[in-house]
Design an enzyme around this catalytic site. Structure first.
Site, PDB file in Angstrom:
ATOM      1  N   CYS A   1       0.465  -0.806   2.407  1.00  0.00           N
ATOM      2  CA  CYS A   1       0.003  -1.794   3.404  1.00  0.00           C
ATOM      3  C   CYS A   1       1.042  -2.891   3.615  1.00  0.00           C
ATOM      4  CB  CYS A   1      -1.273  -2.489   2.943  1.00  0.00           C
ATOM      5  SG  CYS A   1      -2.435  -1.471   2.086  1.00  0.00           S
ATOM      6  N   ASP A   2       1.672  -3.351   2.526  1.00  0.00           N
ATOM      7  CA  ASP A   2       2.480  -4.580   2.601  1.00  0.00           C
ATOM      8  C   ASP A   2       3.982  -4.378   2.479  1.00  0.00           C
ATOM      9  OD1 ASP A   2       0.060  -5.904   2.759  1.00  0.00           O
ATOM     10  OD2 ASP A   2      -0.084  -6.204   0.607  1.00  0.00           O
TER      11      ASP A   2
ATOM     12  N   CYS B   1      -1.077  -3.216  -2.765  1.00  0.00           N
ATOM     13  CA  CYS B   1      -0.959  -2.053  -1.881  1.00  0.00           C
ATOM     14  C   CYS B   1       0.431  -1.986  -1.235  1.00  0.00           C
ATOM     15  CB  CYS B   1      -2.036  -2.119  -0.803  1.00  0.00           C
ATOM     16  SG  CYS B   1      -1.916  -0.767   0.372  1.00  0.00           S
TER      17      CYS B   1
END
Ligand code: NDP
Length: 308
Positions: A139-140, A136
């Site tokens: 997200c990261d 992701c």
């Protein structure tokens, strides 16, 4: 059945565009549904950045679009429960659904449990998830500021991840197993014209290197069969999705890839059980289409209930 057992009209499983659209239609048809938000509330759009192809929004962040859908459904006084469905019994009617330790009986079900990101299936990939390996980018990506990273894949997800990451990392290398992308032209063009993004064609990742964190990849050129090492500080896998249908194995007809088989639009192999969105759509997989499927499933559920 005990006299005091409440039998619900409709239970909706999932809270992506399909689940929320189904809820809007079902509430307005006075079916008084329960919607279970599931293990990934808001679905895949919660893990995406700008959505620029949902009519009505020139550009909107995925999580904001899903928040709008949730508020819309809440404003209609739909019962939304934050539970994940852990068991389904379709052998007797009314059907039974277990969520959060409670068993519910229901006359109809809409399955809108969506799909989840796929992995390459390498042992070291699994070991290094969260240690430089990610599924992701949104997200990261933040943790890879100023670093050199790799994205694997050739579809819209890979293009979107590469473009998103290029805004914050030092460089992005896309590794793709073919010599052309399958992504939409607009998204490809964005990637191909970005000076921070490099492409390695016709190549696969054979292994992920590193002890406590990723340090590189072993990659194989499919044309020459040559193997070489590529240094990288991050690996983002963007190779598609699998349908979330584990709960329905052996209970509903699934196709060879695990998608729920539907006929007459949203009907599944069990009467009164409908499927909508990415859990049954192996072709289009678009938010706007999932929402359409959700609306269709709610109308089909209404027709089913009205005939009983
Ligand atoms: P896709 O299935 O479209 O693409 C997956 C890509 O990964 C393909 O290029 C495929 O290669 C490659 N791949 C699959 N398995 C492997 C493997 N084991 N090893 C190496 N490469 C592999 O998935 P996406 O997630 O990209 O997109 C899914 C759907 O979601 C699409 O319909 C897409 O349009 C949509 N989407 C839309 C977005 C938007 O409009 N904003 C953003 C993201 C997704 P090959 O080409 O060789 O098969």
């Amino acid at each position: 059945m005990l006299d005091n057992t409440v039998v619900e009209n409709l239970i909706i499983i999932g809270s992506g565009p399909a689940g929320y659209a189904a809820a809007v239609y079902a509430v307005r048809d006075e079916l008084n549904p329960i919607l279970f938000r599931g293990f990934q509330p808001g679905g895949q759009l919660m893990l995406t950045s700008a959505v620029e192809n949902y009519p009505g929004f020139v550009s909107i962040q995925g999580p904001e679009l899903m928040e709008n859908m949730r508020k819309h459904v809440e404003s209609l006084k739909c019962r939304i429960l934050d539970e994940d469905v852990s068991a389904v019994d379709l052998n007797s009617y009314p059907y039974k659904i277990t969520a959060g330790g409670t068993e519910y009986e229901t006359r109809s079900i809409i399955i809108a449990s969506g799909a989840s990101a796929k992995w390459l299936g390498l042992e070291n990939e699994k070991r290094l998830i969260g240690k430089g390996v990610s599924g992701c980018a949104v997200c990261d990506g933040f943790f890879f500021k100023g670093k050199e990273v790799v994205v694997v894949g050739g579809g819209d997800s890979a293009m979107e991840d590469a473009s998103y990451l290029a805004n914050m990392v030092k460089s992005v290398t896309i590794i793709h197993r073919k010599s052309e992308f399958r992504a939409s032209k607009t998204m490809q063009d964005r990637v191909l014209s970005d000076p921070k993004i490099k492409i390695i064609w016709d190549t696969v990742v054979e292994d992920v290197l590193g002890e406590s964190r990723i340090s590189g990849l072993k990659i194989r050129d499919l044309k020459t069969n040559k193997i070489k090492e590529l240094k990288t500080e991050g690996l983002f896998i963007a190779i598609g999705h699998s349908p979330n249908t584990k709960l329905f194995e052996g209970k509903l007809d699934l196709d060879e890839l695990g998608y729920i088989k539907t006929h007459d639009f949203t009907k599944t192999s069990k009467s009164g059980v409908f499927a909508a969105g990415d859990v049954q759509d192996r072709h289009y997989k678009q938010a706007v289409i999932a929402a359409g499927w959700g609306a269709m499933a709610a109308i089909d559920a209404r027709d089913f209930l009205s005939k009983r």
